[in-house]
Design a protein around this motif. Structure first.
Motif, PDB file in Angstrom:
ATOM      1  N   THR A 161      -5.683  -2.416   4.870  1.00 11.47           N
ATOM      2  CA  THR A 161      -5.528  -1.731   3.870  1.00 11.47           C
ATOM      3  C   THR A 161      -5.799  -0.275   4.063  1.00 11.47           C
ATOM      4  OG1 THR A 161      -5.566  -3.420   2.297  1.00 11.47           O
ATOM      5  CG2 THR A 161      -5.867  -1.371   1.437  1.00 11.47           C
TER       6      THR A 161
ATOM      7  N   VAL B  28       0.689  -1.035   0.020  1.00  6.51           N
ATOM      8  CA  VAL B  28      -0.205   0.091   0.022  1.00  6.51           C
ATOM      9  C   VAL B  28       0.680   1.559  -0.140  1.00  6.51           C
ATOM     10  CG1 VAL B  28      -1.713   1.189   1.273  1.00  6.51           C
ATOM     11  CG2 VAL B  28      -1.860  -1.150   1.168  1.00  6.51           C
TER      12      VAL B  28
ATOM     13  N   ALA C 269      -5.875  -5.621  -1.646  1.00  6.28           N
ATOM     14  CA  ALA C 269      -5.133  -4.440  -0.957  1.00  6.28           C
ATOM     15  C   ALA C 269      -4.872  -3.513  -2.056  1.00  6.28           C
ATOM     16  CB  ALA C 269      -3.977  -4.709  -0.446  1.00  6.28           C
TER      17      ALA C 269
END
Length: 153
Positions: A133, A48, A98
């Motif tokens: 996430t 991320v 994610a």
């Protein structure tokens, strides 16, 4: 980088930052309860942060991942996880989900990515990945907005 100093929004509004930290703790506890490997939790945070370009979080979670025993080869190929045989089906499903959540502006979370996650992850795991996430995206935005320093020291 910038001529103007930035307000550290976490310090400016510490109650909000503490609430985010508490949410992060809860999300990690949910991930553990769902049976997600702690190394996968770190991989999600790193991936991320790669997408968002958050140097501060990348450095922090890469270090955390290595301390927990992650393999440096897996970290090196993480941006190309779909092309590498280093990752399990669970890790691939979580990373794909994610990425879709992080890139929500590219067309929300595509049904194909969500469906792929449901084929491998339990509902509890899927939810845990989504919360991890979302929390990481929030932390990235705090660090980027505040321009947390990242030096070679």
């Amino acid at each position: 980088m910038t001529e103007h100093s930035r307000v550290n929004i976490g310090k400016q509004h510490p109650a909000s930052y503490q609430a985010l930290l508490a949410l992060s703790t809860t999300a990690e506890e949910s991930a553990a309860a769902a049976g997600l490997d702690p190394l996968l939790v770190e991989l999600i945070k790193i991936r991320v942060s790669q997408i968002n370009g958050c140097a501060f979080c990348l450095r922090m979670h890469t270090r955390d991942s290595l301390k927990k025993g992650e393999n440096s080869d897996r970290l090196a190929v993480l941006p190309a996880w779909a092309e590498a045989d280093y990752f399990t089906a669970t890790e691939r499903a979580a990373l794909r989900l994610a990425e879709s959540i992080t890139r929500v502006s590219d067309g929300h979370v595509p049904d194909v990515d969500y469906a792929a996650a449901t084929e491998v992850l339990t509902d509890e795991q899927l939810s845990a990945v989504a919360w991890l996430t979302n929390v990481m995206n929030a932390f990235n935005r705090v660090a980027i907005t505040s321009r947390y320093p990242v030096t070679g020291n």
